[in-house]
Design an enzyme around this catalytic site. Structure first.
Site, PDB file in Angstrom:
ATOM      1  N   SER A  33     -11.338  -1.528  -0.081  1.00 44.41           N
ATOM      2  CA  SER A  33     -10.035  -1.305   0.551  1.00 44.41           C
ATOM      3  C   SER A  33     -10.029  -1.840   1.974  1.00 44.41           C
ATOM      4  O   SER A  33      -8.999  -2.284   2.472  1.00 44.41           O
ATOM      5  CB  SER A  33      -9.696   0.187   0.581  1.00 44.41           C
ATOM      6  N   HIS A  71      -3.628   5.525   3.827  1.00 43.28           N
ATOM      7  CA  HIS A  71      -4.439   4.388   3.396  1.00 43.28           C
ATOM      8  C   HIS A  71      -3.874   3.064   3.906  1.00 43.28           C
ATOM      9  O   HIS A  71      -4.618   2.210   4.408  1.00 43.28           O
ATOM     10  CB  HIS A  71      -4.521   4.392   1.870  1.00 43.28           C
ATOM     11  N   ASP A  99       0.843  -1.192   0.000  1.00 41.41           N
ATOM     12  CA  ASP A  99       0.000   0.000   0.000  1.00 41.41           C
ATOM     13  C   ASP A  99       0.876   1.239   0.000  1.00 41.41           C
ATOM     14  O   ASP A  99       2.099   1.140  -0.152  1.00 41.41           O
ATOM     15  CB  ASP A  99      -0.939  -0.006   1.206  1.00 41.41           C
TER      16      ASP A  99
END
Length: 543
Positions: free
Chosen positions: A467, A268, A228
């Site tokens: 996600s 994220h 990520d």
């Protein structure tokens, strides 16, 4: 290099033992009773012995500190220097769990229980004959003691206790083993992990049944690689010996900073990693809180060389599971006219081959489990070369009302779904017809330290999309593998499917219905049920 192991048996003579590995890079130091160990280790000789090392653990009540030495350190010399200090009671090798490499401390204390028919006098006579000194006679068992042998030091206590256990008059005998404990709780508003009550007394029963699975496994010994944007590896939910392993930054310009974020926008990965394996110590539990995290920072465009490098690295460095919450550009989930909905995105050969390698050669040939978020475009996942790769598990999102999240991609390649947030849609003709979500999303980790949002205090309540669903599914796979590590990739993949709950609603339309093979275009094989999956894994283990 030869690996030295020590055998310990917590059971009776014929019970199964477990083994601990002698670390080549860890050293434990114990001070004399009442001495300030931290102050003691500030002296010149101690500084020379421990130069370049860092403190891994400090057990204050035992006056013990564990240090990790630099690779080039001379362990015997370090021990010799520390033992010259009169205030040091012990300086020696550290035993570690061979799976997690977490330090396991031992003391000079031995727990010993004689068989019940012996009288107290007989017990005392045997102890004296064996040269054992009583430290405590315990009140919770008959003929049981903590004892000490003055001539038994270091790891010799392991073989010494095994020898004593062979006696017919001794029922239990083992060293006092100390493992660092941590609280791992599912917090009240983590509705995706258990049935719960959220804000305004709203009852939500749409979880993946994770809390119940934690009674059997929490992902011990399993490594989840998350690829990520960046990771706050200093977050308290990622702390502890062996929690972070194999970290790598594939952004070569900023490789020295490691996988950490360079600004507040790179948050994220921290959230995704938290869903998978946050410790659950202070604010949020991951699905597999005792699994290790391999944070792999990748900010390059799709198809770049570094992308394939990341998959190879994960498999080569010992990842069991790889979670990827990213993919091609998507159409807007609520706009059916967006031309990107029908765009086919092929997978670069370099990335495809790297995924093949991880899926077939990882885990010493058993294969890494590779998860991708199906996508948030409310479009066909089969057009996405990443999620539709035949060796990838594509994960969709379902909401707090046991239905598909409005944005979640669908199709033949969709394998399963996992609870996540949702978006309301004003058009009653929209499929699936959604009502207002009862929750904001998923509670997980957010940036801490200098990038922390003061209002969220290093946690967020609103992580959403596939996600979030993807690392949730990866966490379930970690629970399955921890329960039965012998399973290969295909076996785990099938267990996840067989353990799913068939959720949905009649007005989902044809795409929401399950076919004769149990598959739905909207839900895959259904919503993951962690407890059922773990039970299936244990059943295979018993065959």
């Amino acid at each position: 290099m030869e690996i030295h192991m020590e055998e310990i048996n917590f059971g009776t003579q014929h019970s199964r033992s477990f083994f601990l590995e002698k670390s080549e890079h860890l050293i434990a130091v114990r001070s004399q009773a009442g001495m300030d160990l931290t102050a003691l280790l500030q002296c010149e000789k101690a500084c020379v012995a421990l130069r370049g090392s860092h403190l891994l653990a400090h057990v204050e009540d035992a006056d013990v500190q564990v240090f990790k030495l630099p690779t080039e350190s001379d362990l015997p010399r370090c021990k010799a220097l520390l033992r010259e200090l009169p205030q040091v009671r012990f300086a020696g090798r550290v035993l570690v769990d061979p799976e997690t490499q977490e330090p396991v401390l031992y003391t000079e204390n031995i727990f010993l229980k004689f068989i019940d028919p012996l009288t107290p006098t007989q017990c005392l006579v045997i102890l004296k004959t064996l040269g054992l000194t009583i430290k405590q006679q315990v009140p919770y068992a008959t003929n049981a003691f903590f004892v000490q042998h003055l001539d038994c030091r270091g790891t010799a206590v392991c073989s010494f206790t095994l020898a004593l256990l062979e006696r017919e008059d001794i029922e239990y005998c083992h060293p006092e083993i100390l493992r660092l404990g941590q609280r791992r709780a599912i917090h009240d508003n983590q509705w995706h992990l258990k049935k719960t009550t959220v804000t305004y007394q709203v009852h939500v029963d749409a979880s993946a049944n994770v809390e119940a699975a934690h009674e059997l496994t929490q992902g011990e010994g399993i490594v989840i690689a998350v690829i990520d944007d960046a990771f706050d590896i200093d977050h308290p939910e990622f702390s502890g010996v062996g929690k972070i392993v194999g970290a790598q930054n594939f952004d070569r310009r900023n490789a020295k900073q490691g996988p950490r974020p360079k600004n507040a926008a790179e948050r994220h990965g921290t959230a995704a990693a938290g869903v998978a394996c946050a410790n659950g110590q202070t604010g949020a539990s991951g699905v597999a809180p005792r699994a290790s995290l391999m944070p792999l920072k990748l900010t390059k465009p799709l198809g770049a060389r570094a992308e394939a490098d990341a998959f190879f690295w994960a498999a080569d460095q010992g990842a069991d599971i790889i979670s990827c919450s990213w993919g091609p550009t998507e159409g807007h989930w609520a706009d059916p006219t967006d031309p990107r909905h029908t765009q086919v995105f092929p997978l670069a050969a370099s990335t495809r081959l790297a995924i093949d390698y991880a899926a077939t050669q990882g885990r010493k040939g058993k294969g890494c489990l590779i998860f991708f978020g199906a996508g948030n475009g409310n479009e066909c996942v089969d057009n996405d070369g990443y999620s539709s790769h035949p060796r990838v598990i594509a994960v969709g999102a379902c909401n707090d009302q046991n239905r598909r999240s409005a944005y979640s991609d669908y199709g033949k390649a969709l394998w399963c779904c996992f609870p996540s947030g949702d978006q309301p849609h004003p058009d009653p003709k929209f499929r699936p017809a959604t009502s207002i979500p009862q929750t904001r999303g998923i509670r997980t980790t957010d940036l801490s330290g200098k990038f922390a949002n003061p209002e969220q205090a290093a946690y967020t309540e609103s992580f959403s999309g596939t996600s979030s669903a993807c690392p949730g599914a990866a966490g379930v796979a970690a629970l399955v593998l921890a329960a039965n590590p012998a399973l290969d990739r295909e076996a785990v993949r099938q267990i996840l499917a067989d353990g799913c709950d068939k959720i949905g609603h009649a007005d989902d339309g044809p795409l929401g219905q399950y076919d004769q093979d149990g598959h739905s275009h909207y839900y895959g094989y259904g919503r993951l049920n962690a407890l059922q999956a773990v039970h299936l894994a244990l059943e295979r283990k018993e065959r």
